[in-house]
Design a protein around this motif. Structure first.
Motif, mmCIF file in Angstrom:
data_model
loop_
_atom_site.group_PDB
_atom_site.id
_atom_site.type_symbol
_atom_site.label_atom_id
_atom_site.label_comp_id
_atom_site.label_asym_id
_atom_site.label_seq_id
_atom_site.Cartn_x
_atom_site.Cartn_y
_atom_site.Cartn_z
ATOM 1 N N ALA A 157 0.842 -1.210 0.000
ATOM 2 C CA ALA A 157 0.000 0.000 0.000
ATOM 3 C C ALA A 157 0.872 1.253 0.000
ATOM 4 C CB ALA A 157 -0.929 -0.010 1.214
ATOM 5 N N ARG A 158 1.963 1.218 0.748
ATOM 6 C CA ARG A 158 2.884 2.368 0.739
ATOM 7 C C ARG A 158 3.426 2.592 -0.669
ATOM 8 N NH1 ARG A 158 5.702 -0.120 5.177
ATOM 9 N NH2 ARG A 158 7.598 -0.174 3.937
ATOM 10 N N GLN A 159 3.754 1.486 -1.354
ATOM 11 C CA GLN A 159 4.295 1.613 -2.714
ATOM 12 C C GLN A 159 3.250 2.195 -3.663
ATOM 13 O OE1 GLN A 159 5.638 -2.383 -3.406
ATOM 14 N NE2 GLN A 159 7.350 -2.135 -1.984
ATOM 15 N N GLU A 160 2.000 1.782 -3.491
ATOM 16 C CA GLU A 160 0.933 2.308 -4.346
ATOM 17 C C GLU A 160 0.761 3.820 -4.125
ATOM 18 O OE1 GLU A 160 -3.485 0.799 -5.206
ATOM 19 O OE2 GLU A 160 -2.133 -0.758 -4.477
ATOM 20 N N VAL A 161 0.817 4.216 -2.854
ATOM 21 C CA VAL A 161 0.691 5.650 -2.542
ATOM 22 C C VAL A 161 1.907 6.403 -3.091
ATOM 23 C CG1 VAL A 161 0.569 7.342 -0.663
ATOM 24 C CG2 VAL A 161 -0.804 5.253 -0.550
ATOM 25 N N ALA A 162 3.069 5.791 -3.008
ATOM 26 C CA ALA A 162 4.276 6.433 -3.555
ATOM 27 C C ALA A 162 4.139 6.637 -5.064
ATOM 28 C CB ALA A 162 5.508 5.589 -3.236
ATOM 29 N N ARG A 163 3.521 5.682 -5.750
ATOM 30 C CA ARG A 163 3.317 5.835 -7.203
ATOM 31 C C ARG A 163 2.369 6.993 -7.492
ATOM 32 N NH1 ARG A 163 3.928 0.169 -7.276
ATOM 33 N NH2 ARG A 163 1.712 -0.236 -6.965
ATOM 34 N N LEU A 164 1.314 7.108 -6.683
ATOM 35 C CA LEU A 164 0.381 8.235 -6.860
ATOM 36 C C LEU A 164 1.118 9.562 -6.611
ATOM 37 C CD1 LEU A 164 -2.472 9.456 -7.217
ATOM 38 C CD2 LEU A 164 -2.842 9.053 -4.765
ATOM 39 N N ILE A 165 1.930 9.597 -5.574
ATOM 40 C CA ILE A 165 2.692 10.808 -5.244
ATOM 41 C C ILE A 165 3.600 11.189 -6.408
ATOM 42 C CG2 ILE A 165 4.622 11.573 -3.770
ATOM 43 C CD1 ILE A 165 3.138 10.190 -1.420
ATOM 44 N N ARG A 167 3.094 10.424 -9.577
ATOM 45 C CA ARG A 167 2.239 10.936 -10.671
ATOM 46 C C ARG A 167 1.834 12.383 -10.435
ATOM 47 N NH1 ARG A 167 -2.887 7.373 -11.865
ATOM 48 N NH2 ARG A 167 -3.212 8.977 -13.446
ATOM 49 N N LEU A 168 1.738 12.769 -9.173
ATOM 50 C CA LEU A 168 1.360 14.151 -8.852
ATOM 51 C C LEU A 168 2.542 15.106 -9.009
ATOM 52 C CD1 LEU A 168 -0.861 13.589 -5.661
ATOM 53 C CD2 LEU A 168 -1.644 14.080 -7.980
ATOM 54 N N GLY A 169 3.749 14.558 -9.177
ATOM 55 C CA GLY A 169 4.922 15.407 -9.396
ATOM 56 C C GLY A 169 5.804 15.583 -8.179
ATOM 57 N N PHE A 170 5.408 14.983 -7.046
ATOM 58 C CA PHE A 170 6.225 15.040 -5.829
ATOM 59 C C PHE A 170 7.208 13.857 -5.828
ATOM 60 C CE2 PHE A 170 2.195 17.031 -4.686
ATOM 61 C CZ PHE A 170 2.558 18.108 -3.897
ATOM 62 N N VAL A 171 8.130 13.886 -4.872
ATOM 63 C CA VAL A 171 8.983 12.729 -4.601
ATOM 64 C C VAL A 171 8.474 12.085 -3.316
ATOM 65 C CG1 VAL A 171 11.293 11.986 -3.918
ATOM 66 C CG2 VAL A 171 11.031 13.730 -5.665
ATOM 67 N N ALA A 172 8.296 10.768 -3.333
ATOM 68 C CA ALA A 172 7.869 10.060 -2.122
ATOM 69 C C ALA A 172 9.095 9.495 -1.416
ATOM 70 C CB ALA A 172 6.916 8.929 -2.485
#
Ligand SMILES: NC(=O)c1ccc[n+]([C@@H]2O[C@H](COP(=O)([O-])OP(=O)(O)OC[C@H]3O[C@@H](n4cnc5c(N)ncnc54)[C@H](OP(=O)(O)O)[C@@H]3O)[C@@H](O)[C@H]2O)c1
Length: 201
Positions: A157-165, A167-172
């Protein structure tokens, strides 16, 4: 992938604005109902729609961006979560005349308390460390990318959220489990909370 945002104040709107900029549709909900959000969603950008809380809560990824004192009430009767991701963007504190007062958590990570309340949800803590204005602004800052921290006990789940982050242009930056999040990312007290960090290539 559908996105729902529960809480349409400073942080909920900042998240929605970033979704719109990245071309990711999202529904956003507040306490007073979708009609109170009509002018707000117009300003947030294309793809953002006002919804009832129970509709936003059906999304694949659901953000919680309500005051800590309200989350219990905000999530009452929602679910089943069926393994869907809930991103806890809340800080377990209230603001009083003397400044921020931490909530009584019994030494536990605040997101663990949230996870206890949402059986079947995969809870990830993220989007809580930047002030709303920084979160709302373009993550591509000064030639780098603004950082968001991620923690939680469910690594996929953390990895999935990191992928969304991403895509938003941030670094996770993945900190690890809830306990690491409590030590580093949780506000007040965590040294990374409130830090507006930019990673340069
Ligand atoms: N502000 C920041 O810079 C910042 C930074 C990091 C983290 N945070 C955290 O983010 C969370 C939200 O902060 P905020 O500044 O965005 O707060 P806010 O501007 O006061 O907005 C709170 C939102 O939550 C909604 N809400 C309140 N009670 C609710 C309920 N029972 N059910 C559904 N929605 C409810 C409100 O709905 P109505 O509009 O209808 O009242 C409003 O849309 C807090 O946990 C805070 O600690 C804030």
């Amino acid at each position: 992938m559908t996105i729902g945002i529960i809480g349409a104040g400073n942080i909920g709107q900042a998240i929605a604005k970033r979704m719109a900029s990245a071309g990711i549709p999202a529904s956003i909900a507040n306490n007073r109902g979708p009609s109170s959000l009509s002018s707000i969603v117009q300003n947030l950008g294309a793809g953002i729609t006002a919804a009832e809380i129970k509709v936003a809560a059906k999304a694949d990824i659901v953000f919680l961006s309500v005051p800590w004192s309200a989350y219990d009430d905000a999530v009452a009767g929602l679910g089943p979560w069926g393994g869907r991701i809930v991103i806890d963007a809340m800080n377990a504190a209230s603001v009083g005349p003397e400044g921020f007062r931490p909530a009584e958590l019994g030494g536990r990570p605040s997101s663990q308390l949230v996870a206890d309340r949402l059986p079947g949800a995969r809870v990830v803590k993220a989007f809580n460390t930047l002030q709303a204005a920084a979160l709302a602004s373009d993550p591509h800052a000064a030639g780098g990318r603004r950082v968001l921290f991620v923690s939680g006990d469910d690594a996929p789940a953390r990895q999935e959220v990191a992928r969304l982050i991403d895509r938003l242009g941030f670094v996770a930056i993945d900190l690890g489990d809830f306990e690491m999040g409590r030590r580093l990312q949780q506000f007040p007290g965590g040294p990374l909370a409130g830090i507006n960090m930019v990673q340069f290539p």
